[in-house]
Scaffold this motif. Structure first.
Motif, PDB file in Angstrom:
ATOM      1  N   UNK A 201       0.838  -1.198   0.000  1.00 25.32           N
ATOM      2  CA  UNK A 201       0.000   0.000   0.000  1.00 25.32           C
ATOM      3  C   UNK A 201       0.874   1.250   0.000  1.00 25.32           C
ATOM      4  N   UNK A 202       0.555   2.192  -0.885  1.00 19.38           N
ATOM      5  CA  UNK A 202       1.309   3.432  -0.944  1.00 19.38           C
ATOM      6  C   UNK A 202       0.986   4.292   0.275  1.00 19.38           C
ATOM      7  N   UNK A 203       2.019   4.814   0.905  1.00 25.64           N
ATOM      8  CA  UNK A 203       1.873   5.626   2.107  1.00 25.64           C
ATOM      9  C   UNK A 203       1.539   7.071   1.708  1.00 25.64           C
ATOM     10  N   UNK A 204       0.259   7.318   1.455  1.00 25.46           N
ATOM     11  CA  UNK A 204      -0.158   8.652   1.030  1.00 25.46           C
ATOM     12  C   UNK A 204       0.077   9.690   2.124  1.00 25.46           C
ATOM     13  N   UNK A 205      -0.143   9.293   3.382  1.00 29.31           N
ATOM     14  CA  UNK A 205       0.078  10.238   4.475  1.00 29.31           C
ATOM     15  C   UNK A 205       1.554  10.637   4.561  1.00 29.31           C
ATOM     16  N   UNK A 206       2.447   9.660   4.399  1.00 31.47           N
ATOM     17  CA  UNK A 206       3.875   9.970   4.407  1.00 31.47           C
ATOM     18  C   UNK A 206       4.263  10.873   3.256  1.00 31.47           C
ATOM     19  N   UNK A 207       3.682  10.606   2.083  1.00 28.24           N
ATOM     20  CA  UNK A 207       3.958  11.449   0.918  1.00 28.24           C
ATOM     21  C   UNK A 207       3.451  12.865   1.146  1.00 28.24           C
ATOM     22  N   UNK A 251       8.486  10.501  12.399  1.00 30.13           N
ATOM     23  CA  UNK A 251       7.714   9.845  13.458  1.00 30.13           C
ATOM     24  C   UNK A 251       6.785   8.789  12.872  1.00 30.13           C
ATOM     25  N   UNK A 252       6.095   9.156  11.779  1.00 28.03           N
ATOM     26  CA  UNK A 252       5.170   8.207  11.149  1.00 28.03           C
ATOM     27  C   UNK A 252       5.916   7.030  10.521  1.00 28.03           C
ATOM     28  N   UNK A 253       7.048   7.320   9.853  1.00 29.88           N
ATOM     29  CA  UNK A 253       7.788   6.273   9.153  1.00 29.88           C
ATOM     30  C   UNK A 253       8.300   5.197  10.098  1.00 29.88           C
ATOM     31  N   UNK A 254       8.613   5.591  11.328  1.00 32.93           N
ATOM     32  CA  UNK A 254       9.132   4.631  12.302  1.00 32.93           C
ATOM     33  C   UNK A 254       8.031   3.831  12.990  1.00 32.93           C
ATOM     34  N   UNK A 255       6.777   4.208  12.744  1.00 34.34           N
ATOM     35  CA  UNK A 255       5.679   3.554  13.458  1.00 34.34           C
ATOM     36  C   UNK A 255       4.624   2.930  12.553  1.00 34.34           C
ATOM     37  N   UNK A 256       4.889   2.926  11.269  1.00 26.84           N
ATOM     38  CA  UNK A 256       3.964   2.275  10.340  1.00 26.84           C
ATOM     39  C   UNK A 256       4.658   1.096   9.691  1.00 26.84           C
ATOM     40  N   UNK A 257       3.900   0.111   9.292  1.00 30.32           N
ATOM     41  CA  UNK A 257       4.494  -1.111   8.742  1.00 30.32           C
ATOM     42  C   UNK A 257       4.953  -0.949   7.302  1.00 30.32           C
ATOM     43  N   UNK A 258       4.343  -0.038   6.561  1.00 27.99           N
ATOM     44  CA  UNK A 258       4.702   0.166   5.154  1.00 27.99           C
ATOM     45  C   UNK A 258       4.925   1.650   4.889  1.00 27.99           C
ATOM     46  N   UNK A 259       6.037   2.199   5.398  1.00 27.57           N
ATOM     47  CA  UNK A 259       6.287   3.633   5.216  1.00 27.57           C
ATOM     48  C   UNK A 259       6.729   3.949   3.793  1.00 27.57           C
ATOM     49  N   UNK A 260       6.582   5.209   3.413  1.00 31.26           N
ATOM     50  CA  UNK A 260       7.046   5.657   2.107  1.00 31.26           C
ATOM     51  C   UNK A 260       8.553   5.427   1.972  1.00 31.26           C
TER      52      UNK A 260
END
Length: 373
Positions: A201-207, A251-260
């Protein structure tokens, strides 16, 4: 892997594949050096200040930076061959539109289109070649892959000077068209077909966090020169916003399973060191690519052709070092990298003390002060 006679040679199929991909990569790398050599003329022709016209290059690089993180997802989702063709078509469309630009604002927007194509293109090139080589002969393979990066600094400034000196400025973009068309045709026939895989899944929030963070930081730094320092709200506000967005992305990238972008990879010391070196080498390369043409033209009074010739020796130096491409395979990358850093620092240091009276150590031809417009 080595043979009894030394490092294993690259297969003819891999070399053919590299040739097809390198032809496509020549377009964005050559384009960058051509445009940088002509940046002063573009500002004059489009009635834009240096701080504004620099976004012709900055917007391009920013678009590349935004496009690179999504490349892995697009390759998984649509396949490497299809995405390579799409990236070439985007760059082709951006070149055509840039040549047809009617003011500096439209040119910056169309350069962003070019930058998206280039940002997709370069990671795909490396991915396809690494798969084809199967991890063997990386040093030799990189010496082949980096050929466009060596040709660009030699030919780009000279070609840019010749175009601006004798043709309309729009041809610095139109010159990409035949290269892109030929690269598309060869890739259509010669690249292997790969089936798309089930993409994560594309990490739209990270983008959504990373893209404006980069834009805000770049804009803030670009305002430092205009405002005369960091102590101005035009610098501080976008700088704080960029840092905050970047921290939110981390912060998000370190806590999500599929970061951008998987920042956990930086926990590997070798990977972290390589990434840091790549970042610093980008600063050392792209900064002078923009500033040196302005130095030669604005401070030294050289015309675009003479400035292009003054920039060509850095490409010749890179070309001379190309024969050592397999050295990392034989003695390891660390001594090669350390030696390269020392040589780069020694070669860069004199430019820190250069001024309008610095001896260029080169014969100055009679056309060196020609009008650059």
């Amino acid at each position: 892997m080595t043979t009894e006679n030394g490092p294993e040679r690259l297969s003819p199929a891999t070399l053919k594949l590299a040739g097809i991909l390198i032809l496509g990569a020549i377009a964005p790398l050559l384009d960058s050096t051509i445009v940088n050599a002509a940046i002063r003329t573009l500002g004059f022709q489009l009635h834009a200040s240096v701080s504004t016209i620099q976004w012709v290059s900055t917007g391009y690089l920013l678009a590349m930076a935004v496009a690179i993180p999504i490349t892995g997802w697009t390759v998984e989702r649509f396949g490497a061959k299809r995405m390579w063709l799409i990236s070439l078509m985007l760059f082709l469309a951006g070149s055509m539109l840039s040549g047809a630009a009617w003011n500096v604002g439209s040119l910056i927007v169309f350069r962003v289109v070019q930058g998206i194509g280039a940002g997709l293109m370069l990671p795909i090139l490396q991915t396809v070649l690494m798969r084809a080589a199967g991890g063997r002969g990386i040093g030799r393979l990189m010496s082949v892959v980096t050929l466009p990066a060596l040709v660009g600094p030699i030919l780009g400034p000279v070609v840019g000077g010749l175009i601006v000196g004798h043709l309309d400025w729009r041809w610095i973009f139109y010159v990409n068209l035949p290269v892109c068309v030929l690269a598309i045709l060869l890739a259509w026939r010669g690249l292997p077909v790969d089936s798309p895989k089930k993409a994560h899944r594309l990490d739209f929030a990270g983008l959504a966090l990373l893209s404006p963070a980069l834009a805000a930081l770049i804009y803030s730094l670009s305002q430092v020169g205009d405002q005369g320092g960091f102590g101005h709200w035009e610098v501080i506000v976008p700088l704080v916003a960029g840092v905050a967005l970047l921290a939110g992305f981390g912060y998000r990238a370190l806590r999500t399973t599929e970061p951008l972008i998987d920042l956990r990879l930086l926990g590997n010391r070798r990977f972290a060191a390589s990434s840091g070196l790549l970042f610093l080498s980008g600063l050392a390369m792209f900064g002078p690519m923009l500033l040196l043409p302005l130095y030669y033209q604005q401070l030294r009074g050289l015309g675009v052709i003479a400035a292009g010739l003054m920039l060509a020796p850095q490409g010749l130096g890179s070309l001379l070092a190309r024969g050592t491409g397999g050295l990392a395979d034989r003695i390891g990358p660390r001594p090669v990298i350390l030696g390269s850093i020392v040589l780069t620092a020694l070669g860069t240091l004199p430019f820190a003390f250069a001024d309008q009276q610095t001896n260029p150590l080169i014969w100055r031809p009679h056309w060196s002060c020609e009008a650059s417009a």
